[in-house]
Structures are given as structure tokens and as C-alpha cells.
Scaffold this active site. Structure first.
Site, PDB file in Angstrom:
ATOM      1  N   VAL A   1      19.165  14.082  13.377  1.00 29.71           N
ATOM      2  CA  VAL A   1      18.710  12.927  14.144  1.00 29.71           C
ATOM      3  C   VAL A   1      19.823  11.888  14.217  1.00 29.71           C
ATOM      4  O   VAL A   1      20.386  11.484  13.199  1.00 29.71           O
ATOM      5  CB  VAL A   1      17.457  12.311  13.496  1.00 29.71           C
ATOM      6  CG1 VAL A   1      16.996  11.087  14.291  1.00 29.71           C
ATOM      7  CG2 VAL A   1      16.339  13.346  13.403  1.00 29.71           C
ATOM      8  N   SER A   2      20.139  11.470  15.429  1.00 22.15           N
ATOM      9  CA  SER A   2      21.166  10.432  15.600  1.00 22.15           C
ATOM     10  C   SER A   2      20.955   9.705  16.915  1.00 22.15           C
ATOM     11  O   SER A   2      20.362  10.243  17.857  1.00 22.15           O
ATOM     12  CB  SER A   2      22.575  11.047  15.578  1.00 22.15           C
ATOM     13  OG  SER A   2      22.849  11.745  16.788  1.00 22.15           O
ATOM     14  N   VAL A   3      21.459   8.478  16.949  1.00 21.69           N
ATOM     15  CA  VAL A   3      21.506   7.692  18.184  1.00 21.69           C
ATOM     16  C   VAL A   3      22.893   7.079  18.286  1.00 21.69           C
ATOM     17  O   VAL A   3      23.406   6.535  17.299  1.00 21.69           O
ATOM     18  CB  VAL A   3      20.434   6.578  18.205  1.00 21.69           C
ATOM     19  CG1 VAL A   3      20.577   5.719  19.455  1.00 21.69           C
ATOM     20  CG2 VAL A   3      19.036   7.169  18.127  1.00 21.69           C
TER      21      VAL A   3
ATOM     22  N   THR B   1      12.598   6.152  18.850  1.00 19.09           N
ATOM     23  CA  THR B   1      11.143   6.223  18.965  1.00 19.09           C
ATOM     24  C   THR B   1      10.718   7.304  19.948  1.00 19.09           C
ATOM     25  O   THR B   1       9.768   8.057  19.692  1.00 19.09           O
ATOM     26  CB  THR B   1      10.576   4.862  19.390  1.00 19.09           C
ATOM     27  OG1 THR B   1      10.910   3.887  18.399  1.00 19.09           O
ATOM     28  CG2 THR B   1       9.071   4.921  19.549  1.00 19.09           C
TER      29      THR B   1
ATOM     30  N   TYR C   1      12.344   5.842   8.472  1.00 14.75           N
ATOM     31  CA  TYR C   1      11.285   6.714   8.967  1.00 14.75           C
ATOM     32  C   TYR C   1       9.882   6.319   8.534  1.00 14.75           C
ATOM     33  O   TYR C   1       8.910   6.935   8.971  1.00 14.75           O
ATOM     34  CB  TYR C   1      11.581   8.159   8.550  1.00 14.75           C
ATOM     35  CG  TYR C   1      12.822   8.689   9.231  1.00 14.75           C
ATOM     36  CD1 TYR C   1      12.787   9.130  10.547  1.00 14.75           C
ATOM     37  CD2 TYR C   1      14.049   8.696   8.565  1.00 14.75           C
ATOM     38  CE1 TYR C   1      13.925   9.584  11.182  1.00 14.75           C
ATOM     39  CE2 TYR C   1      15.198   9.150   9.194  1.00 14.75           C
ATOM     40  CZ  TYR C   1      15.129   9.597  10.503  1.00 14.75           C
ATOM     41  OH  TYR C   1      16.267  10.041  11.132  1.00 14.75           O
TER      42      TYR C   1
ATOM     43  N   PHE D   1      18.665  20.120   4.779  1.00 15.88           N
ATOM     44  CA  PHE D   1      18.656  20.878   6.030  1.00 15.88           C
ATOM     45  C   PHE D   1      18.993  19.975   7.196  1.00 15.88           C
ATOM     46  O   PHE D   1      18.797  20.283   8.325  1.00 15.88           O
ATOM     47  CB  PHE D   1      17.271  21.550   6.246  1.00 15.88           C
ATOM     48  CG  PHE D   1      16.103  20.607   6.059  1.00 15.88           C
ATOM     49  CD1 PHE D   1      15.660  19.815   7.102  1.00 15.88           C
ATOM     50  CD2 PHE D   1      15.463  20.523   4.831  1.00 15.88           C
ATOM     51  CE1 PHE D   1      14.594  18.955   6.933  1.00 15.88           C
ATOM     52  CE2 PHE D   1      14.384  19.669   4.662  1.00 15.88           C
ATOM     53  CZ  PHE D   1      13.947  18.878   5.715  1.00 15.88           C
TER      54      PHE D   1
ATOM     55  N   SER E   1      19.162   9.690   5.899  1.00 16.33           N
ATOM     56  CA  SER E   1      20.435   9.057   5.558  1.00 16.33           C
ATOM     57  C   SER E   1      20.207   7.647   5.028  1.00 16.33           C
ATOM     58  O   SER E   1      20.932   7.160   4.167  1.00 16.33           O
ATOM     59  CB  SER E   1      21.351   9.023   6.783  1.00 16.33           C
ATOM     60  OG  SER E   1      20.712   8.337   7.860  1.00 16.33           O
TER      61      SER E   1
ATOM     62  N   ARG F   1      18.660   0.097  19.816  1.00 14.72           N
ATOM     63  CA  ARG F   1      17.623  -0.870  20.192  1.00 14.72           C
ATOM     64  C   ARG F   1      17.160  -0.691  21.630  1.00 14.72           C
ATOM     65  O   ARG F   1      16.841  -1.653  22.322  1.00 14.72           O
ATOM     66  CB  ARG F   1      18.108  -2.311  19.939  1.00 14.72           C
ATOM     67  CG  ARG F   1      18.293  -2.617  18.453  1.00 14.72           C
ATOM     68  CD  ARG F   1      18.858  -3.996  18.228  1.00 14.72           C
ATOM     69  NE  ARG F   1      20.241  -4.092  18.705  1.00 14.72           N
ATOM     70  CZ  ARG F   1      21.296  -3.659  18.024  1.00 14.72           C
ATOM     71  NH1 ARG F   1      21.128  -3.124  16.827  1.00 14.72           N
ATOM     72  NH2 ARG F   1      22.502  -3.776  18.513  1.00 14.72           N
TER      73      ARG F   1
END
Length: 409
Positions: free
Chosen positions: A82-84, A95, A123, A409, A118, A90
């Protein structure tokens, strides 16, 4: 902003994974790691957010089965990667990915979702609770002695190349899974993860090493570790780094730990991820010289609340009505009657008066038995609405052993 969220397409993995690497500090993984993660990626469960030709968000899921109290293995989505992009914060991208993932997980019939974080504060707003911890330690092997149980000297130890004994190690691991909540059944391909040993990640240490514990020709335990030799004016000050250890009985377990503490030219044993109730803590002569500490590990979410609570057993009989709040997955919100014991459980919606009130996040934290409902209540996160309901449910949800996630994982 015009972005597109969609399933990963063939040929896009390198671009997608490069965004993940950039978000996690910009240091590229080595070719061995990239090849492994590419082979394990489930494309149909991997999503990306695209701004034109640029990937600005990533998320994936692995298909797992997770051990729960009672010994069953429950279908579980392992949320990962998971990354942005820092240029697109923002804007609701995380989401939107969490929303898509949980909807897909529910549609696929998996009652649980899990992840490692991380940063642990990310979450909770999506309903994930911290369900397991991991123990870390720095053991001074020059000052710490080990008291071992009867039969330890009957265990034979043998060094082997890790890649040559994968099947033996995996057989031991598989036998341990039902006995401890939080462990993952390893699907084909995942046996490569514990023996992944890229030279670029050794930081001056040795190649990965393996010692097998054997009795009457049967493998009853193993340890995967590396050594990092160092020298001072006064002599050797090397470090042993334990990667993974599994044993089927106390004697094999003690034989492996004694071996790790006695390796020549080493003065420290670094332990990175063990259960918080790991038995070596009762074998050492001086626990203070082991510098024990704990760290959050598995974050767990109940996706289908009723099915999840029915999938495990309970330490003592329980019959309680839970009033659960779940803003992100509203299908879980409401009152549920949980009835269960050591043989099984049922959980269904009810109009009966609520007896405990809590969020789905806190129910997820307590699900594997490592976090007590009593402690959550002391923090104001669980409210008792019927006298005695809290003690009854807290005892029932407990586990005889601490839940533990052996690898990420």
C-alpha cells in the site's frame, strides 16, 4: 484531479512496484526480491491509482489462511504493498483503495483482512486493530547461560544449505501453524520467502545458514540465521541474527537455542521476531541482559463479523450480545449474539439488549486472544452494559498461547 483506480494490468508491474519503492524511501529492491514479489503478486487482487501515465497509488492482497484460536485456518486477505505518491496526498486516494479492497474481500467470501503497517496509526480509521505483537531481543551471549530440559542432549544438530532443506523446514512449520493463532499457512511459492538471501541485503553478514534438529532420523526443528563477525582490540565481538526458528518439542527447541548462543566468535544473539511468550525467556540465566522489547505486528480487521466470530472457538463458554460500531463497513454495525465454547460458536444478528459495546477495530484487536477485552475496557474502548459480561467475554476470547505472525508479506 482526474485519476483512475483499476486492477493491475499485465506489463504494468514494474511501474507499479517502482511507485511502491519510491513511497518507501526510494531505494530499489534487488533483483532477487523483485523477482520473488513479482511471482507472488496476484494481479487480480492488485490495484493502482493512475494520474495519466503515472502510477500514484498502489495496493494489493494475497490469498492466505490464518490460524485462529481453536486451530482452524480461516480464509484471509493479506493486504500489502500500500502506497500513495507524496504528490497526491490528502486527496482521498488511500481511502478509495481501502474501500475497493474491503468490498472485494467481502465479495470473495473472506471474513478477515490483515496487514502489517509501516506506521501504526494509519489503519485504525479503516477498522484494523493491532492483534499481535512481536518480541525482539539483543542477548549478551558472553553473560547469559541456558538451562535446558531433559532430553536436549539426545537431539542431533546438523548444518545444511537452506535451499537444500526447504521441504524439511516447511514440514516443521506446517505442524506448528494450528497450535498458535496468527500464523499463516504458506501457499506454494511462499516457501521461498524464508530462504530469500540477496547478497546486497547482508550488510556485511554471512550468507543465510541453517541448522536442523534431528531425532531418530526425523527433523524436529530448524533455525535460519546469519552471522556477522566483528573484532575489537579485546577480541571477537560478532553477532548472530536469528531469522526464524521452529521446533516440535521442548528438547529440540532448547537444543537449537543453545546452539545459537554457543557459536564461536559471537557475543550477541539478535532476535528480530518471536512470540511475546517465547519459551527461551524461561531458559536464560539473566533476562535483563537480553534487552527484551515488543513491537506491534499483525493488524486485523473483521470483514464479515458473524462469519469471523464463528470461525474460532472460545476458551470458556460465552453467551453475550455485542453492540458493534463499524463506520467504514456498515454491514457489521449493530447487535450480534455470540454463543460459543471450546467446540464451536454461532454469531447472528439480534434485537436483544446489548451487553458489551465496542468498535470493530477493538473487536479485531481482541480476536486472536492476544489483547484482552478487559484491558480495552480499562482504556475506555469497551463499555460493559450488563454486569459480568465483560469478564465472561474477556476470558472466553483469550488464547492459551500468544498469537504471532512469523513473517511479513
Amino acid at each position: 484531479m482526474t485519476t483512475e483506480l483499476r486492477v493491475l494490468r499485465p506489463g504494468e508491474w514494474d511501474h507499479w512496484f517502482a511507485q511502491l519503492e519510491l513511497a518507501f524511501g526510494g531505494v530499489p529492491e534487488g533483483p532477487e526480491e523483485r523477482e520473488l514479489w513479482d511471482s507472488l503478486t496476484e494481479y487480480e487482487r492488485s490495484i493502482g491509482v493512475w494520474d495519466g501515465d503515472a502510477c500514484v497509488g498502489t495496493a494489493g492482497a494475497f490469498t492466505f489462511r490464518l490460524s485462529v484460536p481453536g486451530g482452524s485456518s480461516v480464509p484471509t486477505a493479506g493486504v500489502t504493498m500500500v502506497s500513495v505518491a507524496s504528490t497526491h496526498r490528502r486527496r482521498g486516494i488511500l481511502t478509495s483503495m481501502m474501500r475497493r479492497q474491503l468490498d472485494d474481500i467481502r465479495a470473495g467470501g473472506e471474513p478477515l483482512a490483515v496487514l502489517t503497517a509501516s506506521e501504526p496509526d494509519i489503519y485504525g480509521r479503516f477498522g484494523y486493530g493491532i492483534a499481535t505483537q512481536q518480541l525482539r531481543a539483543e542477548i549478551d551471549t558472553t553473560r547469559v547461560r541456558l538451562s535446558v530440559p531433559e532430553g536436549t542432549d539426545d537431539v542431533a544438530l546438523r548444518l545444511a544449505r537452506p535451499v537444500d532443506v526447504i521441504e524439511r523446514c516447511e514440514a516443521v512449520y506446517a505442524r506448528l501453524v494450528p497450535g498458535r493463532p496468527g500464523m499463516l499457512e504458506r501457499r506454494p511459492g511462499w516457501e521461498r520467502l524464508p530462504v530469500l538471501d540477496p547478497p546486497g541485503a547482508r550488510d556485511g553478514g554471512s550468507p543465510l545458514q541453517c541448522v536442523l534438529a534431528e531425532r531418530d532420523g526425523e527433523t524436529v526443528g530448524f533455525a535460519l540465521y546469519t552471522t556477522k563477525p566483528e573484532w575489537e582490540v579485546t577480541g571477537p565481538r560478532g553477532t548472530v541474527v536469528l531469522q526464524h526458528l521452529g521446533a516440535l518439542d521442548p528438547a529440540a527447541y532448547a537444543a537449537l537455542w543453545r546452539y545459537l548462543l554457543d557459536i564461536d566468535l559471537m557475543s550477541t544473539l539478535t532476535v528480530r521476531n518471536r512470540p511475546v511468550d517465547d519459551a527461551w525467556q524461561h531458559l536464560v540465566s539473566d533476562i535483563r541482559r537480553c534487552q527484551v522489547r515488543v513491537h506491534d505486528s499483525l493488524h486485523l480487521r473483521l470483514v464479515e463479523l458473524g462469519a469471523a466470530l464463528e470461525a474460532r472457538t472460545y476458551r470458556t463458554p460465552v453467551d453475550v450480545v455485542l453492540d458493534v460500531e463499524d463506520a467504514f463497513c456498515p454491514w457489521n454495525t449493530g447487535r450480534w449474539r455470540l454463543t460459543g465454547d471450546g467446540k464451536g460458536a454461532s454469531c447472528a444478528r439480534t434485537d436483544d439488549p446489548a451487553e458489551l459495546a465496542l468498535s470493530v477495530r477493538d473487536l479485531g484487536a481482541a480476536y486472536l486472544g492476544g489483547v484482552s477485552l478487559e484491558s480495552l475496557a480499562a482504556a475506555g474502548r469497551v463499555r460493559e452494559l450488563r454486569e459480568g459480561a465483560l469478564a465472561e467475554a474477556s476470558t472466553a476470547f483469550g488464547s492459551t498461547v500468544a498469537p504471532w505472525l512469523p513473517h511479513g508479506f
